[in-house]
Each structure stands twice: as C-alpha cells, then as structure tokens.
Design a protein around this motif. Structure first.
Motif, PDB file in Angstrom:
ATOM      1  N   LYS A  27       0.652   9.969   2.087  1.00 41.92           N
ATOM      2  CA  LYS A  27       0.440   8.682   1.413  1.00 41.92           C
ATOM      3  C   LYS A  27      -1.029   8.532   1.037  1.00 41.92           C
ATOM      4  CE  LYS A  27       0.044   6.374   5.915  1.00 41.92           C
ATOM      5  NZ  LYS A  27       0.602   5.333   6.806  1.00 41.92           N
ATOM      6  N   GLY A  28      -1.296   7.561   0.175  1.00 39.59           N
ATOM      7  CA  GLY A  28      -2.659   7.300  -0.245  1.00 39.59           C
ATOM      8  C   GLY A  28      -2.916   5.807  -0.323  1.00 39.59           C
ATOM      9  N   GLU A  29      -4.182   5.444  -0.224  1.00 34.64           N
ATOM     10  CA  GLU A  29      -4.590   4.046  -0.348  1.00 34.64           C
ATOM     11  C   GLU A  29      -6.034   4.020  -0.818  1.00 34.64           C
ATOM     12  OE1 GLU A  29      -4.018   0.162  -0.667  1.00 34.64           O
ATOM     13  OE2 GLU A  29      -2.459   1.458   0.179  1.00 34.64           O
ATOM     14  N   GLY A  30      -6.272   3.382  -1.952  1.00 30.76           N
ATOM     15  CA  GLY A  30      -7.622   3.343  -2.488  1.00 30.76           C
ATOM     16  C   GLY A  30      -8.090   4.731  -2.881  1.00 30.76           C
ATOM     17  N   THR A  34      -3.683  10.252   3.373  1.00 31.69           N
ATOM     18  CA  THR A  34      -3.356  10.529   4.769  1.00 31.69           C
ATOM     19  C   THR A  34      -2.323  11.637   4.822  1.00 31.69           C
ATOM     20  OG1 THR A  34      -3.740   8.206   5.338  1.00 31.69           O
ATOM     21  CG2 THR A  34      -2.511   9.534   6.922  1.00 31.69           C
ATOM     22  N   TYR A  55      -5.266   5.134  -5.382  1.00 27.96           N
ATOM     23  CA  TYR A  55      -3.877   4.961  -4.969  1.00 27.96           C
ATOM     24  C   TYR A  55      -3.561   3.479  -4.776  1.00 27.96           C
ATOM     25  CZ  TYR A  55      -4.543   9.928  -4.178  1.00 27.96           C
ATOM     26  OH  TYR A  55      -4.837  11.263  -4.356  1.00 27.96           O
ATOM     27  N   HIS A  56      -2.502   3.031  -5.442  1.00 23.49           N
ATOM     28  CA  HIS A  56      -1.996   1.655  -5.315  1.00 23.49           C
ATOM     29  C   HIS A  56      -3.002   0.622  -5.820  1.00 23.49           C
ATOM     30  CE1 HIS A  56       1.326   3.377  -3.158  1.00 23.49           C
ATOM     31  NE2 HIS A  56       0.545   3.846  -2.207  1.00 23.49           N
ATOM     32  N   TYR A  57      -3.576   0.886  -6.969  1.00 24.46           N
ATOM     33  CA  TYR A  57      -4.479  -0.109  -7.565  1.00 24.46           C
ATOM     34  C   TYR A  57      -3.668  -1.360  -7.894  1.00 24.46           C
ATOM     35  CZ  TYR A  57      -8.542  -1.852 -10.069  1.00 24.46           C
ATOM     36  OH  TYR A  57      -9.636  -2.610 -10.450  1.00 24.46           O
ATOM     37  N   ASP A  61       1.354  -0.419  -9.548  1.00 24.29           N
ATOM     38  CA  ASP A  61       2.677  -0.197  -8.955  1.00 24.29           C
ATOM     39  C   ASP A  61       3.673  -1.250  -9.431  1.00 24.29           C
ATOM     40  OD1 ASP A  61       1.240   1.702  -7.622  1.00 24.29           O
ATOM     41  OD2 ASP A  61       1.810   1.062  -5.607  1.00 24.29           O
TER      42      ASP A  61
END
Length: 397
Positions: A27-30, A34, A55-57, A61
């Motif tokens: 997964k990703g965030e910003g 991970t 990721y997930h700006y 989404d």
C-alpha cells in the motif's frame, strides 16, 4: 500469503522479463509505500515517474470511484463524458490541436510515428520516408517504438525492426543535419532523455532542430512520456525552450497510476495525417482512464502542482549538488526539476547504492550509464528531500 510466498508465486507464473527487487509493496500513502512486512519506504521513484501526486491524493480516488459506479468501458464506437472533459483539458494545456488516447507510452509513440509517416504520404504519395532518432534514447519496447530507440542492447535480439530510421547524436545539431535527406519526414527525441541517463536537451540544439523542421517540412516529435506533466518544473519540458513540437507523446503521470497515454498533433499534423481507418484502439480513451486524466488536470490546476514541483526541484537540486561535491564517486549531477540523475564512478555500481538505500528505507532507481535516478512524486516537501539526501549521503560514503 507471506512475502516469500508472493514472490515465489510470481516467479512461477509471471514471464521473467524483469529482475524485480526483493520487495512486495502492499500500500501507499502520500510519498511513502509500505511492504507486506510492514516496512515503510520514502518513494523517490514514484512508479518510474508515474505517481506525480503520490498515493491517495485528495480527490483523485474519489473521481475514479465515482466513474466506476457509472461506466468503465464503452469502446470508441461511442462518445463518453470523461473523454470529452479530458480531451479538452489536455489539448488546452499542451497548445496542440488534437489528441488520441492510448493505453501506454509505447502505444503513444507508435501512433506518433504512424501519424508522421501518414503526413508524408499524404504530401507526396511515396512510402520510403525516413525518421531521424537519437542515440542513447528510449521510446518503448514495441516494435515501432524500439525501432526509434537508440540503444543496441534493446534492439539487437529483435532485428530486423522497422526500416527507414537513422540515428544522430543528441545535442549535436551537425550530427542531425548529416542524417537529413529528401526522404526525412520526422525527427523524434525525448526533450529530456530519461532511461539514457537524465540528459536534458541543450536549448540551442532544440531550437535549431525546430527551425530545421520548419524550413524543410519535417515533423518534430517530442517524447514527453517521462519528462512531461510537471516533472521538470514546467508542465511540459519543452516549455523551458520556448518551442512547440508538431507531435508530442505523453503517458506516465498523465493518469497518475491508471494506465493511459496519448499523442497530440498540432493543426498541420492533424489536418494531413490520420483519418478513420488509419488507427484505432479498443481500450484507449475509456471512461475510467479519462476520469483519471480529467481529475489529474483539475488537481494540478487547483493545487498549483507544477509550481510545487519547481520549488521542490530547486531544493533537491541544491542538495544533490552538495552531495556530488562531497563524494568523489559522484561524477556529475544533472537534470531538470524533479527529474534528477547522479552519474556514479564505474567502481561503484548503481545497483549497490539502490540496495543500500532500500535497506535504509529509501526507494530510488537507475538509468543508463551507471546513473542513480530520482523521479519522486511532485508533492515532496523539503523534509522529504532532506531525508532522501541524508540516506544517500550515508549510502555514498
């Protein structure tokens, strides 16, 4: 499945055309991802310059989810709303006249080459036209794209390729001029060579090529697949040079993770090249991909992403200059904006630096010529850049 199981299943079932890093991203965030073991990494590769927004700006989404609830695919036998919106935005942003949406960058190159050849065919009715491409370039792995890729390593196993391609030296106008003949219909190049080692075009060179094309009715094709969409601190890398191509290609950050590419034509190329029956695609321009493109342009506009990239690029460049000065193993730092390369001494293989960085929680990649390549999300902060620079300092020591 465990991390080892996932890798084993992939190796057993997926054709081995990539030597993958021993890492399973979950997964990703910003600007971070991970893995399946819970380790977090600062991602300075961005899916090879794809995840411009990280990721997930916020808003991205949601735009995709909303479109999924409507319709994902219609085919090009019908119009669809997201295509109309995306086409208007990319045409306006590029200063071109028409766009054709594809599924990838390589397909965009194929279409650009076909458009150039059709333009020349319509002009004089002959089919023996030639294209001038650049040595050390990379345009993709399909046959047409590979034919204009100036690297023997990629080409050799698949010859004979498409004929009528001559190669010149990038940033050497006399070399280009020497390849021009009365059969030349197009000159193709990356505005900034990416896979070849992060080499920006010289301003004088690119302007002379543009003038040559104007004088001899040759189409200039600029490949902005990696260097476009804000990557260099301007929306398009050619904006740094005050010129416009006749045909351009884009992909990667165009969909920020959704597979989509495009080639665009100016008025002259659009009016005298591809017509119904000349080119097509089943999935290109489908509503889901177009929703992604439309959302990307809205986010870029509303959040001034290109200006953020320019500022972040200046900050990162200053830090990389200091790194290059501090470590004798760094032969040169080059690039534009957030498309950066450190050319390393042959005694230090770039793969070793990439491995050391990954072990310390940093993802970076390579480019040709033993170059460490950094193409992070355009939204990185100064703190992100500092973290990257500190890790690289340790890895290069």
């Amino acid at each position: 499945m465990t991390t080892d199981n996932i890798k084993t299943v992939c190796e057993e079932n997926v054709l081995h055309t990539y030597n993958r890093f021993p890492l399973v991203i979950e997964k990703g965030e910003g600007v971070r991802v991970t893995d399946t073991d819970g380790r977090v990494y600062l991602d300075m590769a961005a899916g090879i310059a794809v995840f411009a927004l990280g990721y997930h700006y916020p808003g991205f989404d949601e735009a995709l989810k909303a479109q999924i609830d409507k319709v994902i695919h219609t085919s090009n036998l019908y119009y669809n709303v997201p295509m109309a919106e995306a086409a208007a935005k990319v045409v306006a942003a590029s200063g071109m006249a028409k766009v054709f949406f594809t599924n990838s960058g390589a397909e965009a190159i194929e279409g650009a080459v076909k458009a150039a050849r059709k333009y020349a065919y319509d002009r004089d009715g002959t089919t023996d036209h030639e294209i001038i491409a650049m040595k050390n370039s990379f345009h993709g792995r399909t046959v047409g794209a590979l034919s204009v890729t100036g690297n023997d390593h990629y080409q050799e196993p698949f010859r004979p390729l498409m004929g009528g391609v001559r190669f010149a030296d990038f940033n050497d106008f006399d070399s280009v001029l020497a390849q021009v003949s009365d059969k030349t219909c197009a000159i193709i190049m990356e505005t900034v060579q990416g896979e070849g080692g992060i080499h920006p075009a010289d301003a004088a060179f690119l302007k002379k090529v543009r003038q040559l094309c104007d004088e001899q009715d040759i189409l200039l094709i600029l490949d902005e697949i990696q260097c476009g969409m804000g990557r260099t601190g301007r929306l398009w890398a050619f904006d740094h040079y005050g010129i416009r191509p006749d045909i351009m290609t884009t992909a990667k950050a165009l969909g920020c993770g959704v597979p989509v590419g495009a080639f665009l034509l100016n008025d002259k190329a659009a009016a005298h090249s591809l017509v119904p029956g000349d080119h097509g695609t089943t999935y290109g321009g489908n509503p889901l991909a177009m929703a992604a493109v439309s959302a990307v342009f809205d986010i870029f506009r509303d959040n001034d992403i290109v200006a953020q990239a320019a500022a972040a690029g200046d900050y990162l460049a200053a830090g990389l200059d200091k790194l290059a000065a501090a470590h004798s193993c760094v032969l040169e730092h080059r690039g534009l904006g957030l498309m950066r390369g450190l050319a390393l001494d042959p005694g230090l293989p770039v793969s070793e630096v990439i491995t050391r960085a990954r072990q310390k929680g940093l993802l970076v990649i390579s480019a040709g010529g033993n170059v460490l390549r950094l193409v992070p999300p355009l939204i990185i902060t100064e703190a992100d850049a500092d973290e990257c620079l500190a890790i690289l300092d340790e890895c290069l020591a």
